[in-house]
Design a protein around this motif. Structure first.
Motif, short mmCIF file in Angstrom:
data_model
loop_
_atom_site.label_atom_id
_atom_site.label_comp_id
_atom_site.label_asym_id
_atom_site.label_seq_id
_atom_site.Cartn_x
_atom_site.Cartn_y
_atom_site.Cartn_z
N PHE A 178 70.08 50.41 5.50
CA PHE A 178 69.89 51.49 4.55
C PHE A 178 70.95 51.38 3.46
O PHE A 178 72.15 51.31 3.76
CB PHE A 178 70.05 52.86 5.23
CG PHE A 178 68.99 53.20 6.22
CD1 PHE A 178 67.94 54.04 5.88
CD2 PHE A 178 69.04 52.71 7.51
CE1 PHE A 178 66.96 54.38 6.82
CE2 PHE A 178 68.08 53.04 8.45
CZ PHE A 178 67.03 53.87 8.10
N ARG A 179 70.52 51.37 2.23
CA ARG A 179 71.44 51.41 1.08
C ARG A 179 72.50 50.30 1.15
O ARG A 179 73.66 50.51 0.79
CB ARG A 179 72.12 52.77 0.99
CG ARG A 179 71.19 53.97 1.03
CD ARG A 179 70.19 53.96 -0.09
NE ARG A 179 69.39 55.17 -0.16
CZ ARG A 179 68.09 55.19 -0.34
NH1 ARG A 179 67.42 54.04 -0.46
NH2 ARG A 179 67.43 56.33 -0.42
N GLY A 180 72.11 49.14 1.67
CA GLY A 180 73.00 47.99 1.69
C GLY A 180 74.08 48.01 2.74
O GLY A 180 74.98 47.16 2.71
N PHE A 677 67.05 58.06 -7.68
CA PHE A 677 68.07 57.04 -7.97
C PHE A 677 69.25 57.28 -7.06
O PHE A 677 69.73 58.42 -6.93
CB PHE A 677 68.51 57.11 -9.44
CG PHE A 677 69.65 56.18 -9.75
CD1 PHE A 677 69.43 54.82 -9.92
CD2 PHE A 677 70.96 56.66 -9.84
CE1 PHE A 677 70.50 53.96 -10.20
CE2 PHE A 677 72.01 55.81 -10.13
CZ PHE A 677 71.78 54.44 -10.30
N VAL A 678 69.72 56.23 -6.41
CA VAL A 678 70.83 56.34 -5.46
C VAL A 678 71.90 55.33 -5.84
O VAL A 678 71.59 54.17 -6.18
CB VAL A 678 70.36 56.08 -4.01
CG1 VAL A 678 71.52 56.22 -3.04
CG2 VAL A 678 69.24 57.02 -3.64
N LYS A 714 72.95 50.16 -5.65
CA LYS A 714 72.22 51.03 -6.56
C LYS A 714 70.74 50.75 -6.38
O LYS A 714 70.33 49.60 -6.20
CB LYS A 714 72.65 50.84 -8.01
CG LYS A 714 72.45 49.43 -8.56
CD LYS A 714 72.95 49.36 -10.01
CE LYS A 714 72.80 47.94 -10.56
NZ LYS A 714 73.30 47.84 -11.95
N GLY A 715 69.94 51.81 -6.39
CA GLY A 715 68.52 51.64 -6.14
C GLY A 715 67.69 52.72 -6.80
O GLY A 715 68.14 53.85 -6.98
N SER A 735 60.47 50.06 -4.47
CA SER A 735 61.92 50.16 -4.52
C SER A 735 62.50 48.99 -5.28
O SER A 735 62.11 47.84 -5.06
CB SER A 735 62.53 50.19 -3.11
OG SER A 735 62.00 51.24 -2.34
N TYR A 736 63.41 49.30 -6.18
CA TYR A 736 64.28 48.28 -6.76
C TYR A 736 65.69 48.56 -6.25
O TYR A 736 66.15 49.70 -6.28
CB TYR A 736 64.30 48.32 -8.28
CG TYR A 736 65.50 47.57 -8.84
CD1 TYR A 736 65.50 46.17 -8.87
CD2 TYR A 736 66.64 48.25 -9.27
CE1 TYR A 736 66.61 45.48 -9.32
CE2 TYR A 736 67.75 47.57 -9.72
CZ TYR A 736 67.73 46.18 -9.75
OH TYR A 736 68.84 45.49 -10.18
N ALA A 737 66.38 47.53 -5.80
CA ALA A 737 67.71 47.75 -5.25
C ALA A 737 68.60 46.55 -5.53
O ALA A 737 68.13 45.41 -5.64
CB ALA A 737 67.64 48.00 -3.75
N SER A 738 69.88 46.83 -5.62
CA SER A 738 70.90 45.80 -5.72
C SER A 738 71.99 46.14 -4.71
O SER A 738 72.69 47.15 -4.87
CB SER A 738 71.48 45.73 -7.13
OG SER A 738 72.58 44.82 -7.17
#
Length: 937
Positions: A178-180, A677-678, A714-715, A735-738
């Motif tokens: 979750f969230r990297g 946005f997170v 960031k996503g 979802s787009y995430a880095s």
């Protein structure tokens, strides 16, 4: 003693659970046709999931609340003299969610009842916690390949790492990120208490898939009453029985004859060419005393069979093989309603294998893995008054595991072959891995209506926890020790440059001493929150904190953190923009902390857990066995005996800061659109660092917050949920995430075949020791720069460690579709497209393995992956065909096809800079089918 008991009772009443909720809640407001609040309305809640019924009366402002409701579907009845009675069906209560209702009552001159149907609660307008929920009905119908709790987390928007094991790089099911934050950043809860692993924060023990009533998957847990974590929380609540006897007997069959052929790949030791999975299970529940005492149990028998064909990793031959494993998994639960407002329950799970045969891979590496897992939970829920309720939980988890060579022969050593990065000759040794955790939690929630200052939901919480782990290794290689009786006699490991024709030139010899990580932790946790609702605004303010006392293997305190060290403030705001519950803006900010695992504590025991001597080869090329074991051919390099490990005097726990902006819009009665946005940041993370020391041996290790160790995420996500006429259900997300960092939040091995590696809190990053450029230190500097180069360090930099993390993907599309067709036929589809996992070339660090990043972390990407899983189920009422059967006996037959399109794109490539670099290590699993035959009553 009476005073002590009285104080303890007050303590129970004013302190509450630190962990996640096991129930849901209904909150509503009743008004007349002119919008005026109606106090004194009698509201009754009924459900098959409820023992008895619940009653409450609306307050002066017309509001009412039903707390502590088991998840399920409810009927609410609203009664007030002079007004028409309203019966509201299909009020859905979901885990950890507030179902908000607004009821309009109209006057009636004669006795009258109005029937209404509640809308599906698609948006929680009072919470910013990003949650995805899966009910037992969903679990039964969605095509889940592994049929485990971790497996269904893959349906959650933004979650990665489930459809492959990103630790091992194979296509078998992995644990979610979750969230990297990786698989060690999660918390796993069953019936209100954590069951996550103690040493590595894994998912803990397996609980029967069919015993789960509902799963709440929380990606952004801003509310401080949710469990500690840096990543996500997976909160599962189990079934409780009911007032009617019910059950099911099921056979699930995934036979090797129902699979497509696997395309060529190298991970043949862990990814079988063909496999069969057979699963029998029986669920049964019902009343012992109606409305008062219920029972439920579930028993699963698993039979797993794997078959591999002969193959090569470049020149290294891997013989064909087969193995089988039989496992029994039991779950049971008793629920007792003392009164309508007070309930206690006891649940327990037990899991162990009862037969294991054969093996796959190289025969000398075959292992036996025997384990026994046990868990129990005591839970109490009490409604003290219409606006005050209490919860308490007590539980324990025990995990015991022994992994040993199949032949029990610890004489031959483990050989690591550098040019193919593989192990041969023998397995690591006997590995004992035992864990214990005990948790006690208490929760108090109080609702307070004030004039002008809004409606308050005040929560207080307390937790006590105690965890311990025992991780011991008795190494193989006892017959190949060139230096016997020197204090390092627990085994040996040899490194070779190659193993062509079963010959090679050694490079290193590791001679091991005792290897014991035996440690424990205990502490308390606290939280406070105030959720304030007035008009269109819901503001949540709160904090969490904890203490942690760390103990060595002798039970002596190593160091401790107090409440100030873990203080984590949180705030969130939800705004009902149009006052109609259809357009909700959510903002969240929070600091997140968590108690650490026990893994790193062993370094600070009186006798260091990793004791070894390291030697370099100075003998001839391609030696024979006598030359290999001749001590004259080895040159001593260094040793760790009671290693110089220190603890920084200003040590702080890890912290993560997270921000969220979300907009939810309800599209009609049955559809909702969510965008969010997170952003999260974690820096100065804990690490065991290698630093220069002016006195011999000229280095030491210090546990400290490392300025180069960090993770950033960031996503952006879009989520659509809805249904059409109870026939068509859709959940879809993009979802787009880095996710970038120096270290992933999971174990990171130096090659696919190695056992050891970096973990969440301690690893090799930061171990490139900076030696001053002085004439008298030039030889030492040359040795350290050669043997440790690429690991990063203070005054060195990160040496390419910062980059895209291995479980991250940039783009991800998920879609789950269910269609209830005529003739009792249901179709389901789970689709997922992944843009590709990040990977990189690994360079050799001579002292340890392939841990360097010569091109930078995450510089490469696998091809995109597409998964299409489908299921079709037909239900038959047997009494329609054979009158001798009871009317409630149902026969179901189901077919699931996984990876329908037979996409076998590479999941991973060989990372090590060897002769097989860039070859396909593992692919998506081939198309396969599963047949289910079910009898239900």
């Amino acid at each position: 003693m009476r005073k002590i008991y009285f104080i303890f009772l007050l303590f129970l009443l004013f302190i509450c659970s630190i962990y996640a909720k096991e129930t849901g809640e209904i909150s509503g407001k009743i008004v007349d046709e002119e919008g005026n609040p109606l106090p004194g309305v009698v509201v009754t809640a009924k459900s098959p999931k409820l023992q008895g019924q619940r009653d409450t009366i609306t307050e002066q402002d017309g509001s009412f609340t039903f707390p502590l409701l088991p998840v399920g579907t409810y009927t609410l009845i609203y009664e007030l003299p002079g007004f028409a009675t309203i019966v509201q069906d299909n009020v859905i209560v979901q885990l950890g969610m507030v179902t908000s209702l607004k009821i309009v009552m109209r006057p009636a001159k004669i006795e009258e009842k109005v029937l209404v149907v509640a809308e599906t609660p698609l948006i929680d307008k009072t919470s910013t916690d990003t949650s995805y929920r899966i009910s037992s009905e969903d679990l039964a119908i969605i095509p889940s390949q592994a049929r485990t709790v971790p497996d269904v987390v893959k349906f959650t928007p933004g979650v990665t790492g489930v459809r492959s094991n990103t630790r091992r790089g194979t296509a078998e099911v992995g644990l979610p990120s979750f969230r990297g934050e990786g698989e060690e950043g999660n918390n796993w809860l069953v019936d209100g208490l954590s069951m996550r692993g103690v040493r590595l924060n894994n998912a803990g023990i397996r609980v029967n898939y069919d015993a789960i009533d509902e799963i709440q998957i929380i990606s952004d847990p801003f509310s401080p009453d949710l469990a500690s974590t840096f990543g996500g929380i997976v909160n599962a609540v189990t079934k409780t029985g009911g007032n009617d006897f019910h059950g099911e007997l099921v056979l699930l069959l995934r036979d090797k004859k129902l699979q497509a052929s696997r395309e060529t790949q190298l991970s043949i030791a862990s990814e079988p060419e063909r496999f069969s999975r057979y699963n029998w299970y029986l669920n049964f529940g019902g009343p012992i005393v109606k409305d008062r005492l219920w029972f439920f149990f579930s028993n699963n028998i698993f039979i797993d069979q794997d078959v591999t064909k002969e193959n090569y990793i470049d020149y290294l031959y891997i013989s064909k093989g087969s193995q089988s494993l039989k496992t029994n998994n039991f779950f049971g639960k008793l629920s007792w309603a003392l009164t309508n407002n007070h309930n206690i329950s006891f649940s327990s799970a037990y899991n162990r294998p009862f037969k294991q045969r054969g093996g796959i891979g190289r025969p000398e590496l075959y292992k036996i893995d025997f384990f026994t897992d046990y868990m129990y939970r005591f839970n109490y829920k009490g409604i003290i008054s219409s606006n005050t309720f209490v919860e308490a939980s007590l539980g324990q988890v025990k995990i015991e595991s022994l992994i040993r060579p199949k032949d029990d022969d610890l004489g031959p050593a483990l050989y690591f072959i550098e040019d193919v990065a593989q192990n041969v000759n023998n397995s690591l040794g006997k590995v004992i891995d035992n864990e214990r955790r005990a948790d006690l939690t208490l929760r108090l929630t109080h609702y307070l209506n004030t004039r002008g200052l809004g409606e308050h939901e005040v929560g207080l919480g307390f937790e006590y926890y105690r965890v311990s782990s025992e991780f011991r290794v008795d190494f193989s290689g006892k017959d190949e020790d060139p230096f016997p009786e020197n204090g390092f006699d627990s085994g040996t490991k040899y490194y070779f440059d190659t193993w062509r024709n079963n010959r090679g030139t050694p490079t290193f010899l590791w001679e091991y001493g005792p290897f014991n990580f035996v440690n424990s932790i205990r502490g308390i946790g606290l939280y406070f929150k105030d959720k304030i609702t007035w008009d269109r605004f819901t503001l949540m303010l709160g904090f969490r904190s904890a203490t942690q006392i760390n103990y060595n293997d002798k039970g002596k305190e190593l160091w401790k953190w107090d409440l100030r060290d873990f203080l984590s403030p949180r705030a969130s705001l939800a705004i009902d923009l149009a006052r109609d519950g259809k357009n909700i803006l959510k903002l969240g900010w929070g600091k997140f902390s968590d108690v650490t695992t026990t893994m790193h504590l062993g370094f600070f025991n009186p006798q260091a857990p990793i004791q070894f001597r390291r030697y370099g080869w100075i003998g001839p090329l391609n030696p024979d066995r006598n030359q290999l074991h001749n001590p004259m051919n080895w040159k001593f390099i260094n040793e760790e005996h009671q290693g110089p490990f220190e603890i920084s005097g200003n040590l702080k726990p890890n912290f993560l800061t997270k921000y969220l902006v979300e907009f939810d819009r309800k599209l009609g009665a049955n559809w909702a659109l969510k965008t969010r946005f997170v952003r999260s940041q974690a820096k100065d993370l804990l690490e065991l660092l290698g630093v220069f020391d002016p006195s011999p041996p000229y280095y030491k290790f210090i546990f400290d917050n490392f300025e180069y160790k960090r993770r950033d995420y960031k996503g952006f996500e879009i989520e659509v949920n809805g249904k059409i006429r109870e026939k068509f259900v859709l959940n879809a997300s993009y979802s787009y995430a880095s996710a970038k960092g120096t270290n992933p939040g999971q174990v990171e091995t130096g090659s696919w075949s190695q056992e050891e590696g970096s973990t969440y809190y301690v690893g090799l990053f930061g171990n490139h020791i900076f030696v001053p450029d002085l004439p008298e230190l030039r030889e030492l500097k040359k040795l350290f720069d050669w043997g440790l180069g690429g690991l990063g360090g203070r005054e060195i930099g990160d040496e390419g460690w910062y980059g895209k993390l291995p479980y991250s993907v940039d783009h991800n599309v998920k879609m789950n579709i269910v269609y209830f067709a005529p003739f009792e036929i249901a179709f389901s589809t789970a689709l997922e497209w992944i843009s590709g996992y990040h990977w990189e070339k690994l360079g050799l660090v001579p002292f340890f393995g392939y841990y360097a990043f010569p091109e930078g972390r995450g510089s490469r990407e696998t091809p995109s992956h597409l998964y299409v899983d489908v299921g079709v189920e037909k239900r038959l009422l047997l009494s329609d065909f054979f009158k001798i059967f009871p009317e409630n006996l149902i026969f179901d037959v189901r077919l699931d096809v996984f990876n329908l399109l037979n996409s076998q794109k590479p999941i991973s490539f060989v990372k090590e800079d060897t002769i097989v670099f860039g070859h396909v290590w593992a692919r998506q699993e081939p198309r396969q089918a599963r047949i289910a035959i079910k009898f239900k009553w």
